[in-house]
Write an enzyme that holds these catalytic residues in place. Structure first.
Site, PDB file in Angstrom:
ATOM      1  N   GLU A  48       4.707 -38.894  26.108  1.00 21.28           N
ATOM      2  CA  GLU A  48       3.625 -38.948  27.087  1.00 21.28           C
ATOM      3  C   GLU A  48       4.014 -38.385  28.451  1.00 21.28           C
ATOM      4  O   GLU A  48       3.153 -38.083  29.275  1.00 21.28           O
ATOM      5  CB  GLU A  48       3.138 -40.392  27.254  1.00 21.28           C
ATOM      6  CG  GLU A  48       2.369 -40.906  26.056  1.00 21.28           C
ATOM      7  CD  GLU A  48       1.931 -42.356  26.204  1.00 21.28           C
ATOM      8  OE1 GLU A  48       2.576 -43.082  26.991  1.00 21.28           O
ATOM      9  OE2 GLU A  48       0.960 -42.746  25.559  1.00 21.28           O
TER      10      GLU A  48
ATOM     11  N   GLU B   3      18.095 -48.568   9.904  1.00 19.43           N
ATOM     12  CA  GLU B   3      18.553 -49.245  11.119  1.00 19.43           C
ATOM     13  C   GLU B   3      19.939 -49.868  10.953  1.00 19.43           C
ATOM     14  O   GLU B   3      20.589 -50.217  11.947  1.00 19.43           O
ATOM     15  CB  GLU B   3      17.564 -50.327  11.553  1.00 19.43           C
ATOM     16  CG  GLU B   3      17.525 -51.556  10.672  1.00 19.43           C
ATOM     17  CD  GLU B   3      16.622 -52.625  11.264  1.00 19.43           C
ATOM     18  OE1 GLU B   3      17.153 -53.679  11.640  1.00 19.43           O
ATOM     19  OE2 GLU B   3      15.395 -52.408  11.352  1.00 19.43           O
TER      20      GLU B   3
END
Length: 341
Positions: free
Chosen positions: A96, A127
């Site tokens: 963004e 992970e």
């Protein structure tokens, strides 16, 4: 039957998780018996704890912002690390910034355990790979001028832990964002931000309050860093990239508001400035052409306020220099150019 080593490892993990606030039950065991309206009220009520928890970490967040700005000014980058929700939040924030603040896409990056495919689909066991983030950071050419922000609600995600450990070997600034106090990543970081939001509405679903806290903090890290870097003026974004009609209209409105001109003048000046809001404002307020506006902004390191104030101070000095000896009129009255502004 699991092997003895596997059983011991599982026992240790269960014990570790049992001490994490984010893994505890909120005690609302009868959620499925409540009405939808009651559920909305309960969930929203619990969410009110998040901004209060973020506020308690204000000093650490400010330290992190100052550290990021210092690295940006040295040509460094900000790189988020996370798995699952935490990784997606980092990638969202990174993605963004270019359209919002006109930053280079390489300036703020996001890495997620499992790679780009993990943005949409969970990648099993990704992970738990403690070495992978280091490999990815090395591929990005991590340097001492960079900042690495490790995000993990539990504060123990192996992918993030390993990434921070690698980043330390490169001399990067380490920031940790966790939702448990005394976290593993917090102990590794130069600036630990531990926003403890308490048990989740649905136990263990850390995309809820924990995810909200992470989003609030990363918003602050990049937005406030951009403010300190001169990307805003009077609370308005002035480095936006106009990639659609709405943003082009916003650019015109920004120039109108900041330079106090009409829409036709704002639009024409923006065209002359190749769409740069900052250049257009300097052109109007300093009465210069696009190339001189660009030079003034470069000399001010992109800070619009500095470029404008330097222009005004030059006008004031020129008026004083042109005044007759003993004549105080130039000092008493603004220069004509300043009055026009």
């Amino acid at each position: 039957m699991p092997e003895p080593d596997e059983a011991d490892s599982m026992t240790e993990l269960l014990d570790e998780l049992s001490h994490l606030t984010t893994e505890r039950s909120s005690g609302m065991v009868d959620l499925d018996t409540l009405s939808t309206a009651e559920l909305v009220h309960l969930m929203n009520d619990g969410d009110q704890e998040v901004p209060r928890a973020v506020a308690a970490s204000s000093d650490q967040i400010a330290r992190a912002v100052d550290g990021i700005v210092a690295r940006f000014r040295r040509g460094g980058r900000l790189i988020y690390l996370g798995a699952g929700t935490a990784g997606r939040i980092g990638i969202l924030d990174a993605s963004e910034c270019p359209p919002t603040f006109g930053t280079d896409p390489e300036m703020i990056r996001g890495l997620i355990a499992g790679g780009p495919s993990a943005i949409m689909t969970a990648v099993e066991n990704a992970e738990d790979d403690r070495s992978q983030a280091g490999v990815e950071l090395a591929e990005l050419g991590l340097r001492a001028e960079d900042v690495v922000v490790g995000i993990s609600a539990s504060g123990r995600t192996p992918y993030v832990v390993g990434g921070l450990e690698f980043a330390r070997t490169r001399g990067a600034l380490l920031i940790a964002l966790a939702q448990n106090a005394g976290s593993v990543i917090g102990r590794l970081a130069d600036v630990p931000i531990e926003v403890v939001v308490g048990p989740e509405f649905v136990a263990g679903s850390t995309r809820l309050k924990s995810g909200t806290a992470q989003k609030l903090v990363v918003n602050m890290l990049t937005t406030l860093a951009m403010v300190r870097m001169g990307k805003t003026y009077n609370g308005v974004m002035v480095d936006l990239v106009a990639t659609n009609e709405k943003l082009r209209a916003r650019s015109v409105r920004t120039v109108m508001d900041v330079a106090h001109v009409d829409a036709v003048t704002a639009g024409a000046t923006l065209d002359a400035a190749d769409g740069s809001v900052k250049e257009a404002v300097v052109m109007l307020l300093a009465a210069v052409d696009a190339s001189h506006a660009r030079e003034r902004l470069a000399a001010a390191e992109g800070h619009l306020r500095v470029a404008i104030e330097r222009s005004e101070s030059r006008h004031a000095q020129r008026a004083t220099d042109n005044a007759a000896p003993g004549d105080d009129s130039a000092a008493a009255e603004p220069h004509a150019d300043a009055q026009d502004r």
